[in-house]
Scaffold this motif. Structure first.
Motif, PDB file in Angstrom:
ATOM      1  N   SER A 204       0.796  -1.221   0.000  1.00 47.00           N
ATOM      2  CA  SER A 204       0.000   0.000   0.000  1.00 47.00           C
ATOM      3  C   SER A 204       0.830   1.273   0.000  1.00 47.00           C
ATOM      4  O   SER A 204       0.277   2.364  -0.132  1.00 47.00           O
ATOM      5  CB  SER A 204      -0.933   0.020   1.215  1.00 47.00           C
ATOM      6  N   SER A 205       2.147   1.164   0.128  1.00 47.52           N
ATOM      7  CA  SER A 205       2.978   2.369   0.145  1.00 47.52           C
ATOM      8  C   SER A 205       4.278   2.123  -0.606  1.00 47.52           C
ATOM      9  O   SER A 205       4.798   0.999  -0.632  1.00 47.52           O
ATOM     10  CB  SER A 205       3.289   2.803   1.578  1.00 47.52           C
ATOM     11  N   SER A 206       4.817   3.175  -1.208  1.00 54.89           N
ATOM     12  CA  SER A 206       6.059   3.052  -1.963  1.00 54.89           C
ATOM     13  C   SER A 206       7.230   2.703  -1.045  1.00 54.89           C
ATOM     14  O   SER A 206       8.225   2.110  -1.487  1.00 54.89           O
ATOM     15  CB  SER A 206       6.352   4.343  -2.729  1.00 54.89           C
ATOM     16  N   GLY A 207       7.103   3.043   0.240  1.00 56.27           N
ATOM     17  CA  GLY A 207       8.169   2.716   1.175  1.00 56.27           C
ATOM     18  C   GLY A 207       8.359   1.228   1.389  1.00 56.27           C
ATOM     19  O   GLY A 207       9.388   0.797   1.916  1.00 56.27           O
ATOM     20  N   SER A 208       7.367   0.440   0.975  1.00 52.63           N
ATOM     21  CA  SER A 208       7.442  -1.015   1.144  1.00 52.63           C
ATOM     22  C   SER A 208       7.994  -1.732  -0.085  1.00 52.63           C
ATOM     23  O   SER A 208       8.140  -2.951  -0.067  1.00 52.63           O
ATOM     24  CB  SER A 208       6.050  -1.576   1.455  1.00 52.63           C
TER      25      SER A 208
END
Length: 245
Positions: A204-208
């Motif tokens: 759900s997030s680009s950080g992942s």
């Protein structure tokens, strides 16, 4: 007899000069297809590559590779649409931990060639299938590992090239990045991933992205070790969420 011997010699030399005629047996042929469309930032593009490099240096992937009798053949391509879908690394044959480390080093050096404004997933699957069909390897299993952050919006419907790939015994696994489309994971399961043992991981997030790319490759290669005879008729992709954990 001398004429026949000369002709045979010419044929042998011709075959040796064209390595594309030779087929090296491997356990898995894998195309890692990295999304480089305009919706993907430079940071997100780099995170995808770093995740691949992390996986190749990690103990789980190295254990999988060194456990394969004939090793892993792998390449990386970037995709958005049409002529921009192209390999950014040649094929590598990985059999040892040193091979895996060397490949990781090459992955980290890849520079983005630029991306198109369209997201043509069907064309990306077609190009990846061509790469699998036109190399020097003969894989027991053949896989396309595709990541992306948007639905197909250009070119052929992904269902068509996906089915062509499945009919050739190719498995397509996906990483859906849900930063702009919360239902992209379901879309990837329905229209993109397929084949024996296929799956989709959604974040759900680009950080992942970096962590998810690593975990997806670990899951992909470890699955093959424990399923030497997967059901060739399994076409429905399983979906899971993978966050930093």
């Amino acid at each position: 007899m001398q004429r026949l011997a000369l002709m045979l010699t010419v044929l042998v030399l011709s075959w040796a000069a064209n390595p594309s005629r030779a087929q090296v047996s491997v356990d898995i042929e894998l195309v890692i297809a990295i999304d480089t469309s305009v919706s993907v930032s430079d940071q997100e593009f780099a995170l995808q590559l770093l995740g691949v490099a992390d996986a190749m240096r990690g103990p789980l992937v190295q254990e999988a590779i060194t456990s394969m009798p004939d090793g892993l053949a792998v390449t990386v391509m970037e995709w958005s649409y049409g002529h921009l879908n192209r390999p950014v690394l040649p094929w590598f044959h990985l059999r040892t931990a040193n091979d895996s480390f060397a490949f990781a080093n090459h992955v980290e050096q890849v520079q983005r060639n630029g991306g198109g404004r369209a997201t043509a997933i069907g064309e990306a699957i077609t190009r990846a299938t061509e790469l699998l069909n036109n190399n020097n390897f003969a894989g027991l299993f053949r896989k396309i590992d595709i990541s992306g952050d948007a639905r197909n919006n250009s070119g052929v419907n992904p269902l068509v090239p996906r089915q062509i790939a499945i009919d050739q015994g190719i498995t397509i696994n996906g990483l859906a990045i849900l930063t702009s489309d919360r239902e992209l994971g379901t879309y990837y399961s329905t229209f993109v991933a397929g084949g024996a043992g296929s799956f989709v991981m959604a974040i759900s997030s680009s950080g992942s992205i970096r962590n998810a790319m690593r975990r997806k490759l670990e899951r992909e290669l470890q699955f093959q070790l424990s399923h030497t005879n997967p059901d060739p008729f399994v076409q429905k992709a399983r979906m899971s969420f993978d966050e930093d954990q």
